[in-house]
Design a protein around this motif. Structure first.
Motif, PDB file in Angstrom:
ATOM      1  N   LYS A  73      16.640   1.447   1.338  1.00 29.77           N
ATOM      2  CA  LYS A  73      17.384   1.803   2.547  1.00 29.77           C
ATOM      3  C   LYS A  73      16.782   1.183   3.811  1.00 29.77           C
ATOM      4  O   LYS A  73      17.195   1.507   4.920  1.00 29.77           O
ATOM      5  CB  LYS A  73      17.415   3.330   2.706  1.00 29.77           C
ATOM      6  N   ASN A  74      15.789   0.319   3.650  1.00 23.91           N
ATOM      7  CA  ASN A  74      15.118  -0.366   4.763  1.00 23.91           C
ATOM      8  C   ASN A  74      14.454   0.594   5.734  1.00 23.91           C
ATOM      9  O   ASN A  74      14.331   0.310   6.927  1.00 23.91           O
ATOM     10  CB  ASN A  74      16.092  -1.278   5.530  1.00 23.91           C
ATOM     11  N   ILE A  75      14.003   1.744   5.234  1.00 22.73           N
ATOM     12  CA  ILE A  75      13.241   2.657   6.072  1.00 22.73           C
ATOM     13  C   ILE A  75      11.807   2.145   6.163  1.00 22.73           C
ATOM     14  O   ILE A  75      11.180   2.205   7.217  1.00 22.73           O
ATOM     15  CB  ILE A  75      13.305   4.091   5.513  1.00 22.73           C
ATOM     16  N   ILE A  76      11.301   1.608   5.046  1.00 23.65           N
ATOM     17  CA  ILE A  76      10.024   0.904   5.053  1.00 23.65           C
ATOM     18  C   ILE A  76      10.249  -0.455   4.395  1.00 23.65           C
ATOM     19  O   ILE A  76      11.231  -0.663   3.677  1.00 23.65           O
ATOM     20  CB  ILE A  76       8.905   1.684   4.306  1.00 23.65           C
ATOM     21  N   HIS A  77       9.335  -1.375   4.623  1.00 27.62           N
ATOM     22  CA  HIS A  77       9.442  -2.712   4.053  1.00 27.62           C
ATOM     23  C   HIS A  77       9.142  -2.658   2.562  1.00 27.62           C
ATOM     24  O   HIS A  77       8.345  -1.827   2.104  1.00 27.62           O
ATOM     25  CB  HIS A  77       8.456  -3.644   4.768  1.00 27.62           C
ATOM     26  N   LYS A  78       9.768  -3.543   1.800  1.00 27.85           N
ATOM     27  CA  LYS A  78       9.585  -3.517   0.344  1.00 27.85           C
ATOM     28  C   LYS A  78       8.148  -3.811  -0.059  1.00 27.85           C
ATOM     29  O   LYS A  78       7.645  -3.249  -1.037  1.00 27.85           O
ATOM     30  CB  LYS A  78      10.542  -4.501  -0.336  1.00 27.85           C
ATOM     31  N   ASN A  79       7.464  -4.655   0.705  1.00 29.79           N
ATOM     32  CA  ASN A  79       6.067  -4.954   0.377  1.00 29.79           C
ATOM     33  C   ASN A  79       5.168  -3.753   0.644  1.00 29.79           C
ATOM     34  O   ASN A  79       4.205  -3.512  -0.081  1.00 29.79           O
ATOM     35  CB  ASN A  79       5.563  -6.153   1.177  1.00 29.79           C
ATOM     36  N   LYS A  80       5.470  -2.989   1.681  1.00 29.74           N
ATOM     37  CA  LYS A  80       4.702  -1.780   1.960  1.00 29.74           C
ATOM     38  C   LYS A  80       4.877  -0.782   0.821  1.00 29.74           C
ATOM     39  O   LYS A  80       3.915  -0.150   0.387  1.00 29.74           O
ATOM     40  CB  LYS A  80       5.149  -1.153   3.280  1.00 29.74           C
ATOM     41  N   ALA A  81       6.100  -0.656   0.338  1.00 30.17           N
ATOM     42  CA  ALA A  81       6.356   0.241  -0.793  1.00 30.17           C
ATOM     43  C   ALA A  81       5.563  -0.216  -2.012  1.00 30.17           C
ATOM     44  O   ALA A  81       4.959   0.600  -2.716  1.00 30.17           O
ATOM     45  CB  ALA A  81       7.849   0.279  -1.104  1.00 30.17           C
ATOM     46  N   ASN A 134       2.795  -1.970  -2.068  1.00 28.52           N
ATOM     47  CA  ASN A 134       1.367  -1.733  -1.843  1.00 28.52           C
ATOM     48  C   ASN A 134       1.014  -0.271  -2.101  1.00 28.52           C
ATOM     49  O   ASN A 134       0.007   0.034  -2.744  1.00 28.52           O
ATOM     50  CB  ASN A 134       0.972  -2.110  -0.412  1.00 28.52           C
ATOM     51  N   HIS A 135       1.836   0.628  -1.612  1.00 31.16           N
ATOM     52  CA  HIS A 135       1.582   2.056  -1.828  1.00 31.16           C
ATOM     53  C   HIS A 135       1.640   2.404  -3.309  1.00 31.16           C
ATOM     54  O   HIS A 135       0.777   3.116  -3.821  1.00 31.16           O
ATOM     55  CB  HIS A 135       2.605   2.894  -1.055  1.00 31.16           C
ATOM     56  N   LYS A 136       2.666   1.891  -3.999  1.00 32.70           N
ATOM     57  CA  LYS A 136       2.805   2.175  -5.429  1.00 32.70           C
ATOM     58  C   LYS A 136       1.610   1.646  -6.204  1.00 32.70           C
ATOM     59  O   LYS A 136       1.090   2.317  -7.098  1.00 32.70           O
ATOM     60  CB  LYS A 136       4.093   1.564  -5.971  1.00 32.70           C
ATOM     61  N   SER A 137       1.154   0.467  -5.840  1.00 35.41           N
ATOM     62  CA  SER A 137       0.025  -0.151  -6.533  1.00 35.41           C
ATOM     63  C   SER A 137      -1.244   0.671  -6.358  1.00 35.41           C
ATOM     64  O   SER A 137      -1.960   0.959  -7.330  1.00 35.41           O
ATOM     65  CB  SER A 137      -0.190  -1.566  -5.996  1.00 35.41           C
ATOM     66  N   LYS A 138      -1.523   1.071  -5.126  1.00 35.33           N
ATOM     67  CA  LYS A 138      -2.736   1.854  -4.858  1.00 35.33           C
ATOM     68  C   LYS A 138      -2.689   3.213  -5.530  1.00 35.33           C
ATOM     69  O   LYS A 138      -3.695   3.693  -6.052  1.00 35.33           O
ATOM     70  CB  LYS A 138      -2.949   1.989  -3.352  1.00 35.33           C
ATOM     71  N   LEU A 139      -1.517   3.832  -5.534  1.00 37.21           N
ATOM     72  CA  LEU A 139      -1.390   5.136  -6.194  1.00 37.21           C
ATOM     73  C   LEU A 139      -1.539   4.996  -7.704  1.00 37.21           C
ATOM     74  O   LEU A 139      -2.165   5.850  -8.349  1.00 37.21           O
ATOM     75  CB  LEU A 139      -0.043   5.767  -5.839  1.00 37.21           C
ATOM     76  N   LEU A 187       3.670  13.188 -10.934  1.00 37.33           N
ATOM     77  CA  LEU A 187       3.869  12.985  -9.496  1.00 37.33           C
ATOM     78  C   LEU A 187       4.049  11.511  -9.163  1.00 37.33           C
ATOM     79  O   LEU A 187       4.811  11.161  -8.259  1.00 37.33           O
ATOM     80  CB  LEU A 187       2.676  13.546  -8.714  1.00 37.33           C
ATOM     81  N   LEU A 188       3.325  10.650  -9.891  1.00 37.74           N
ATOM     82  CA  LEU A 188       3.405   9.208  -9.616  1.00 37.74           C
ATOM     83  C   LEU A 188       4.825   8.700  -9.822  1.00 37.74           C
ATOM     84  O   LEU A 188       5.324   7.924  -8.988  1.00 37.74           O
ATOM     85  CB  LEU A 188       2.429   8.432 -10.500  1.00 37.74           C
ATOM     86  N   SER A 189       5.475   9.128 -10.886  1.00 37.95           N
ATOM     87  CA  SER A 189       6.836   8.651 -11.127  1.00 37.95           C
ATOM     88  C   SER A 189       7.774   9.128 -10.027  1.00 37.95           C
ATOM     89  O   SER A 189       8.669   8.392  -9.577  1.00 37.95           O
ATOM     90  CB  SER A 189       7.333   9.112 -12.496  1.00 37.95           C
ATOM     91  N   LYS A 190       7.561  10.352  -9.555  1.00 41.20           N
ATOM     92  CA  LYS A 190       8.394  10.912  -8.480  1.00 41.20           C
ATOM     93  C   LYS A 190       8.178  10.144  -7.171  1.00 41.20           C
ATOM     94  O   LYS A 190       9.132   9.765  -6.487  1.00 41.20           O
ATOM     95  CB  LYS A 190       8.046  12.385  -8.300  1.00 41.20           C
ATOM     96  N   VAL A 191       6.910   9.904  -6.840  1.00 41.12           N
ATOM     97  CA  VAL A 191       6.585   9.211  -5.590  1.00 41.12           C
ATOM     98  C   VAL A 191       7.059   7.760  -5.643  1.00 41.12           C
ATOM     99  O   VAL A 191       7.570   7.223  -4.653  1.00 41.12           O
ATOM    100  CB  VAL A 191       5.069   9.291  -5.309  1.00 41.12           C
ATOM    101  N   THR A 192       6.916   7.127  -6.807  1.00 44.67           N
ATOM    102  CA  THR A 192       7.373   5.748  -6.966  1.00 44.67           C
ATOM    103  C   THR A 192       8.868   5.657  -6.701  1.00 44.67           C
ATOM    104  O   THR A 192       9.334   4.749  -6.002  1.00 44.67           O
ATOM    105  CB  THR A 192       7.057   5.245  -8.389  1.00 44.67           C
ATOM    106  N   SER A 193       9.610   6.597  -7.243  1.00 42.90           N
ATOM    107  CA  SER A 193      11.053   6.624  -7.028  1.00 42.90           C
ATOM    108  C   SER A 193      11.370   6.808  -5.544  1.00 42.90           C
ATOM    109  O   SER A 193      12.256   6.128  -4.999  1.00 42.90           O
ATOM    110  CB  SER A 193      11.663   7.756  -7.844  1.00 42.90           C
ATOM    111  N   MET A 194      10.650   7.701  -4.885  1.00 42.78           N
ATOM    112  CA  MET A 194      10.881   7.946  -3.457  1.00 42.78           C
ATOM    113  C   MET A 194      10.602   6.691  -2.634  1.00 42.78           C
ATOM    114  O   MET A 194      11.369   6.341  -1.724  1.00 42.78           O
ATOM    115  CB  MET A 194      10.004   9.099  -2.976  1.00 42.78           C
ATOM    116  N   LEU A 195       9.503   6.009  -2.956  1.00 46.08           N
ATOM    117  CA  LEU A 195       9.153   4.792  -2.222  1.00 46.08           C
ATOM    118  C   LEU A 195      10.197   3.702  -2.432  1.00 46.08           C
ATOM    119  O   LEU A 195      10.553   2.979  -1.494  1.00 46.08           O
ATOM    120  CB  LEU A 195       7.770   4.300  -2.648  1.00 46.08           C
ATOM    121  N   ASP A 196      10.696   3.585  -3.671  1.00 43.28           N
ATOM    122  CA  ASP A 196      11.729   2.586  -3.945  1.00 43.28           C
ATOM    123  C   ASP A 196      12.994   2.869  -3.140  1.00 43.28           C
ATOM    124  O   ASP A 196      13.634   1.950  -2.618  1.00 43.28           O
ATOM    125  CB  ASP A 196      12.060   2.554  -5.434  1.00 43.28           C
TER     126      ASP A 196
END
Length: 84
Positions: free
Chosen positions: A61-69, A71-76, A47-56
């Protein structure tokens, strides 16, 4: 109200993009929640690899900021690594 044909088209296109972006963001959040509830290490790793890809993709696409992505990837990733 818009006065030009191109402005009307812009309004329609922006609405379609807004709905699409909301869908992508909501789907990603759902997968994040599913990952957080997982207690199985192998399932969480997949799931982590799937979610990481989604966040990237969201960040690209600038839907979320790259730093927010990031941070989420790091915590997960920390959560998945803490699983026994």
């Amino acid at each position: 109200m818009a006065n030009h044909k191109s402005a009307l088209k812009r309004i329609r296109a922006n609405e379609a993009k807004r709905l699409r972006n909301r869908f992508y963001l909501k789907t990603t959040r759902t997968f994040e929640k599913k990952l957080r509830k997982t207690t199985n290490k192998t399932e969480a790793t997949e799931l982590l690899s799937k979610v990481t890809s989604m966040l990237d993709k969201l960040a690209k696409k600038n839907i979320i900021h790259k730093n927010k992505a990031s941070n989420h990837k790091s915590k997960l990733a920390k959560y998945v690594n803490s699983l026994a």
